[in-house]
Design a protein around this motif. Structure first.
Motif, PDB file in Angstrom:
ATOM      1  N   ALA A 124       0.835  -1.206   0.000  1.00 24.33           N
ATOM      2  CA  ALA A 124       0.000   0.000   0.000  1.00 24.33           C
ATOM      3  C   ALA A 124       0.868   1.253   0.000  1.00 24.33           C
ATOM      4  O   ALA A 124       0.610   2.202  -0.747  1.00 24.33           O
ATOM      5  N   ARG A 125       1.923   1.254   0.806  1.00 25.08           N
ATOM      6  CA  ARG A 125       2.812   2.422   0.849  1.00 25.08           C
ATOM      7  C   ARG A 125       3.587   2.579  -0.447  1.00 25.08           C
ATOM      8  O   ARG A 125       3.859   3.690  -0.886  1.00 25.08           O
ATOM      9  N   MET A 126       3.950   1.459  -1.069  1.00 22.48           N
ATOM     10  CA  MET A 126       4.667   1.534  -2.340  1.00 22.48           C
ATOM     11  C   MET A 126       3.771   2.134  -3.432  1.00 22.48           C
ATOM     12  O   MET A 126       4.209   2.979  -4.217  1.00 22.48           O
ATOM     13  N   HIS A 127       2.510   1.728  -3.463  1.00 19.84           N
ATOM     14  CA  HIS A 127       1.580   2.309  -4.439  1.00 19.84           C
ATOM     15  C   HIS A 127       1.346   3.793  -4.155  1.00 19.84           C
ATOM     16  O   HIS A 127       1.258   4.598  -5.087  1.00 19.84           O
ATOM     17  N   LEU A 128       1.243   4.134  -2.882  1.00 18.00           N
ATOM     18  CA  LEU A 128       1.099   5.553  -2.528  1.00 18.00           C
ATOM     19  C   LEU A 128       2.317   6.355  -2.969  1.00 18.00           C
ATOM     20  O   LEU A 128       2.190   7.486  -3.443  1.00 18.00           O
ATOM     21  N   ALA A 129       3.496   5.770  -2.804  1.00 18.05           N
ATOM     22  CA  ALA A 129       4.719   6.451  -3.244  1.00 18.05           C
ATOM     23  C   ALA A 129       4.687   6.684  -4.749  1.00 18.05           C
ATOM     24  O   ALA A 129       5.081   7.755  -5.227  1.00 18.05           O
ATOM     25  N   GLY A 130       4.215   5.696  -5.502  1.00 17.07           N
ATOM     26  CA  GLY A 130       4.096   5.859  -6.949  1.00 17.07           C
ATOM     27  C   GLY A 130       3.141   6.977  -7.318  1.00 17.07           C
ATOM     28  O   GLY A 130       3.404   7.766  -8.237  1.00 17.07           O
ATOM     29  N   LEU A 131       2.026   7.074  -6.598  1.00 18.59           N
ATOM     30  CA  LEU A 131       1.073   8.155  -6.860  1.00 18.59           C
ATOM     31  C   LEU A 131       1.655   9.515  -6.484  1.00 18.59           C
ATOM     32  O   LEU A 131       1.402  10.517  -7.161  1.00 18.59           O
ATOM     33  N   LEU A 144       7.584   7.385   2.134  1.00 20.17           N
ATOM     34  CA  LEU A 144       6.702   6.227   1.991  1.00 20.17           C
ATOM     35  C   LEU A 144       7.480   4.986   1.545  1.00 20.17           C
ATOM     36  O   LEU A 144       7.218   3.881   2.029  1.00 20.17           O
ATOM     37  N   LEU A 145       8.443   5.172   0.643  1.00 14.62           N
ATOM     38  CA  LEU A 145       9.255   4.031   0.220  1.00 14.62           C
ATOM     39  C   LEU A 145      10.143   3.515   1.343  1.00 14.62           C
ATOM     40  O   LEU A 145      10.358   2.303   1.480  1.00 14.62           O
ATOM     41  N   ALA A 146      10.651   4.426   2.177  1.00  9.50           N
ATOM     42  CA  ALA A 146      11.458   3.992   3.326  1.00  9.50           C
ATOM     43  C   ALA A 146      10.603   3.188   4.304  1.00  9.50           C
ATOM     44  O   ALA A 146      11.041   2.158   4.830  1.00  9.50           O
ATOM     45  N   GLU A 147       9.361   3.625   4.535  1.00  7.22           N
ATOM     46  CA  GLU A 147       8.447   2.877   5.396  1.00  7.22           C
ATOM     47  C   GLU A 147       8.117   1.523   4.784  1.00  7.22           C
ATOM     48  O   GLU A 147       8.043   0.514   5.496  1.00  7.22           O
ATOM     49  N   ALA A 148       7.912   1.500   3.473  1.00  5.45           N
ATOM     50  CA  ALA A 148       7.598   0.238   2.797  1.00  5.45           C
ATOM     51  C   ALA A 148       8.759  -0.739   2.905  1.00  5.45           C
ATOM     52  O   ALA A 148       8.557  -1.942   3.096  1.00  5.45           O
ATOM     53  N   LYS A 149       9.960  -0.226   2.807  1.00  5.27           N
ATOM     54  CA  LYS A 149      11.145  -1.080   2.911  1.00  5.27           C
ATOM     55  C   LYS A 149      11.235  -1.700   4.311  1.00  5.27           C
ATOM     56  O   LYS A 149      11.589  -2.872   4.453  1.00  5.27           O
ATOM     57  N   LYS A 150      10.899  -0.923   5.343  1.00  8.62           N
ATOM     58  CA  LYS A 150      10.923  -1.441   6.712  1.00  8.62           C
ATOM     59  C   LYS A 150       9.834  -2.488   6.936  1.00  8.62           C
ATOM     60  O   LYS A 150      10.042  -3.462   7.650  1.00  8.62           O
ATOM     61  N   MET A 151       8.674  -2.277   6.334  1.00  7.02           N
ATOM     62  CA  MET A 151       7.536  -3.162   6.592  1.00  7.02           C
ATOM     63  C   MET A 151       7.549  -4.425   5.752  1.00  7.02           C
ATOM     64  O   MET A 151       6.796  -5.351   6.032  1.00  7.02           O
ATOM     65  N   ASP A 152       8.362  -4.464   4.730  1.00  8.42           N
ATOM     66  CA  ASP A 152       8.428  -5.653   3.870  1.00  8.42           C
ATOM     67  C   ASP A 152       9.254  -6.727   4.576  1.00  8.42           C
ATOM     68  O   ASP A 152      10.425  -6.929   4.287  1.00  8.42           O
ATOM     69  N   ASP A 153       8.607  -7.421   5.505  1.00  6.05           N
ATOM     70  CA  ASP A 153       9.317  -8.399   6.316  1.00  6.05           C
ATOM     71  C   ASP A 153       9.688  -9.662   5.545  1.00  6.05           C
ATOM     72  O   ASP A 153      10.670 -10.315   5.861  1.00  6.05           O
ATOM     73  N   SER A 154       8.937 -10.008   4.507  1.00  7.40           N
ATOM     74  CA  SER A 154       9.232 -11.225   3.752  1.00  7.40           C
ATOM     75  C   SER A 154      10.192 -10.971   2.590  1.00  7.40           C
ATOM     76  O   SER A 154      10.694 -11.909   1.992  1.00  7.40           O
ATOM     77  N   GLY A 155      10.439  -9.723   2.249  1.00  5.21           N
ATOM     78  CA  GLY A 155      11.357  -9.391   1.159  1.00  5.21           C
ATOM     79  C   GLY A 155      10.760  -9.582  -0.224  1.00  5.21           C
ATOM     80  O   GLY A 155      11.481  -9.634  -1.217  1.00  5.21           O
ATOM     81  N   MET A 156       9.436  -9.658  -0.301  1.00  2.00           N
ATOM     82  CA  MET A 156       8.777  -9.877  -1.595  1.00  2.00           C
ATOM     83  C   MET A 156       8.867  -8.652  -2.499  1.00  2.00           C
ATOM     84  O   MET A 156       8.899  -8.776  -3.719  1.00  2.00           O
ATOM     85  N   LEU A 157       8.895  -7.479  -1.927  1.00  6.80           N
ATOM     86  CA  LEU A 157       8.841  -6.239  -2.708  1.00  6.80           C
ATOM     87  C   LEU A 157      10.201  -5.567  -2.839  1.00  6.80           C
ATOM     88  O   LEU A 157      10.278  -4.413  -3.254  1.00  6.80           O
TER      89      LEU A 157
END
Length: 193
Positions: A124-131, A144-157
């Protein structure tokens, strides 16, 4: 809403039948009817269209997932977490049909309501960053991308986040976009002879 009324009538009828079976001495039927009654009552807590959407997303069928999630017309009656996922899925699946301002509002609302999984929060944060990048808000996109990087616990994104960060370096700033709009786009200068 019609499904809710049918489910309510079915739950009330089954509950009455279960109690009546115990009252009249048909204990076997009463015990048997406890399980279907419990299933119908539990169906109030989980929306079947959301389950269908998640299943279609897992199998990769975007069209069926979009149809299933768009059948939910009143997500405000769902529990808070389910409402967050319904709004989140509607924003992702209808990104091409809805204007970007509406998608941004939906994603912010889903984040505020509380998504459960870390990779959903990151997505969700990655899409918001794109917008934000599209509208020229680069600083907000970076956070937003920094937050997304922290929250991506599985490393999928991980790869998508790196790709967005590299694209952000090439994206014009808000001032450059404003200047281009004021100038009517980039104009060619005549060649000197």
């Amino acid at each position: 809403m019609i499904g809710f009324a049918i489910r309510s009538l079915l739950a009330a009828g089954m509950l009455f039948l279960t109690v009546y079976s115990f009252y009249t001495g048909y204990w076997g039927w009463g015990i048997f009817l406890i399980f279907p009654t419990a299933l119908v009552i539990l169906s109030f807590n989980y929306n079947e269209n959301l389950a269908f959407t998640l299943n279609h997303m897992r199998t990769g069928n975007q069209d069926k997932a979009q149809r299933a999630i768009n059948r939910i017309t009143a997500p405000q009656f769902l529990p808070k977490r389910q409402r967050a996922y319904v709004i989140y899925m509607q924003a992702l699946l209808n990104a091409q049909a809805f204007p970007s301002v509406k998608i941004e509002g939906m994603l912010r609302e889903a984040i505020q309501l509380g998504l459960k999984r870390g990779h959903d929060k990151a997505m969700a944060r990655m899409h918001l960053a794109g917008l934000c990048v599209q509208s020229g808000r680069r600083q907000e996109a970076v956070t937003l991308l920094a937050e997304a990087k922290k929250m991506d616990d599985s490393g999928m994104l991980k790869d998508q986040i790196k790709m967005m960060q590299s694209q952000m370096q090439n994206a014009p700033s808000k001032n450059q976009m404003r200047m281009a709009q004021m100038m009517g786009g980039r104009k060619k200068t005549p060649k000197m002879r």
